[in-house]
Design an enzyme around this catalytic site. Sequence first.
Site, PDB file in Angstrom:
ATOM      1  N   ASP A  39      -6.891  -5.244   7.710  1.00 22.96           N
ATOM      2  CA  ASP A  39      -7.130  -6.121   6.564  1.00 22.96           C
ATOM      3  C   ASP A  39      -8.025  -7.288   6.964  1.00 22.96           C
ATOM      4  O   ASP A  39      -7.598  -8.430   7.084  1.00 22.96           O
ATOM      5  CB  ASP A  39      -5.800  -6.647   6.005  1.00 22.96           C
ATOM      6  CG  ASP A  39      -5.960  -7.219   4.594  1.00 22.96           C
ATOM      7  OD1 ASP A  39      -7.078  -7.186   4.065  1.00 22.96           O
ATOM      8  OD2 ASP A  39      -4.958  -7.698   4.031  1.00 22.96           O
TER       9      ASP A  39
ATOM     10  N   GLY B  23      -4.072 -16.105  -4.082  1.00 25.09           N
ATOM     11  CA  GLY B  23      -5.237 -16.936  -3.824  1.00 25.09           C
ATOM     12  C   GLY B  23      -5.339 -17.374  -2.382  1.00 25.09           C
ATOM     13  O   GLY B  23      -6.388 -17.801  -1.925  1.00 25.09           O
TER      14      GLY B  23
ATOM     15  N   SER C 229      -5.009 -15.350   0.102  1.00 26.29           N
ATOM     16  CA  SER C 229      -5.503 -14.222   0.892  1.00 26.29           C
ATOM     17  C   SER C 229      -6.754 -14.598   1.676  1.00 26.29           C
ATOM     18  O   SER C 229      -7.692 -15.195   1.136  1.00 26.29           O
ATOM     19  CB  SER C 229      -5.834 -13.038  -0.019  1.00 26.29           C
ATOM     20  OG  SER C 229      -4.694 -12.264  -0.258  1.00 26.29           O
TER      21      SER C 229
ATOM     22  N   SER D 218      -2.828 -11.846   4.863  1.00 20.85           N
ATOM     23  CA  SER D 218      -2.925 -10.522   4.255  1.00 20.85           C
ATOM     24  C   SER D 218      -2.089 -10.448   2.982  1.00 20.85           C
ATOM     25  O   SER D 218      -2.609 -10.327   1.882  1.00 20.85           O
ATOM     26  CB  SER D 218      -2.475  -9.451   5.250  1.00 20.85           C
ATOM     27  OG  SER D 218      -2.474  -8.166   4.652  1.00 20.85           O
TER      28      SER D 218
END
Length: 490
Positions: A243, A330, A332, A348
Amino acid sequence: MPKRKAAIAVGGVAALGAAALLLPNANASQDKNQASGTTGTVKTLKATQASNLAAQLQKSLGDAFAGSYFDSGKQQLVVNVVGGDNNTMAQAKKAGAVVRQVKNSTRALKAAAGTLKTKATIPGTSWAVDPRTDKILVTADSTVTGARWNRLQSTVQSLGSGMATLKKSAGTFKTFVSGGDAIFSQTQQGGVRCSLGFNVTASDGSPAFLTAGHCGVAAKDWSDSQNGQPIATVDQAKFPGNDFSLVKYNDPNTQAPSEVNAGNGQTVQITQAADATVGETVFRMGSTTGLHNGQVTGLDATVNFQSETNPGGTDTVNGLIQTNVCAEAGDSGGSLFTQDGSAVGLTSGGSGDCTNGGETFFQPVTAALQATGATLGNGGNGGNAGNGGNAGNGGADNNGNGAGDQSGSAAPSASAGDQSGAGDQSGGSADPSASAGDQSGNGSGDQSGNGAGTGNQSGNGAGAGDQSGSGNDQSGAGTANDGSSLTSSR
């Protein structure tokens, strides 16, 4: 052509003038398990030093090494040894670690994790090795019920007594891509918001930054302001499996300082990348909820997210860092770092919120750098834009519980609060490809998305942006982190 300063708030911390102020509420709890070992040679270590020592001992002890963790209260590295003879124990003690003998070897724990992968890859589940208990910690979110719960429970039981523990999480595992205000993109499904992790230099020497992979998969072009022109383009994006994304600035003269905006006009210099150590205190910076801290609780975690691009499917991500630091939509891609300025992870996903807490998982920065060939540090010809370096006047300054009041912009070039589209939001989904947190703005600040959403955000053109309600049932009342001080809220 004038050089452009990177107009995005980076998740970081200053080398530790600012970070020292982050610590009043950041005392990590001590491990209650008493580790055996002589104290005469035990070294007092910083978390980064403990991580380096653990890596050395893992190599020298071989199969006898069964994990390690950092006792932050005593500032000592505790090393698990299985089947070790006196020479092995003496070797670890001489190196400065506290040594304890445990039952489960690293090989046995990995085999158990493999069984979980084969028999229990269920959306809403995760597992990670917890060296403090010498077991695998298996977590199921609130969606794992009925036959799925029975299947997971029976799989854990089949591993044998003392191999794994199973617990329930009140929230739902999801990627935290919606509702942020640091970096923006427009897709056919609407707007996407994420948080920038760390500025880096790409392998070709160009300035770039790291963020979450599910953000890079969701959108290719990214801006530093709502509905603004793109300033960076995704070069590499990996999700699921990993990720992380490498996003290159379009202007090769962009000055991309290696620092994190800690809010209230202060920054932290990021000087190195480091592997996480279980037990160490870490800080997370995100554009929705600002600065929060907690502890690393597990390594090499596997998380099974419910896929929203493939109904009924699962997006599995491996090799993650598990923590008890909160996060919300938000956040992330935002940065996870230590107080000494070490870059550790990229946000993640997870469960819970910053009102009730929860688990949050992070992509290790060291793995992302190795995979992309990037290096931490300043990109472009401008070097470090070291002007005191606030990479955003208020981007991390959030008033309200999580979703709360957001004042200012993550972009210094747009000035504090210069966001024309930071207005009314309703809906939003946690799915990166299906308008996760997505807002389609019309310039007046009126936006609508779809799905679970982040609630309403109304802007007044000065970036006051009052947000009420969210997919995590946030009312926006109260103050989680108003930016008036650098005290991290847990």
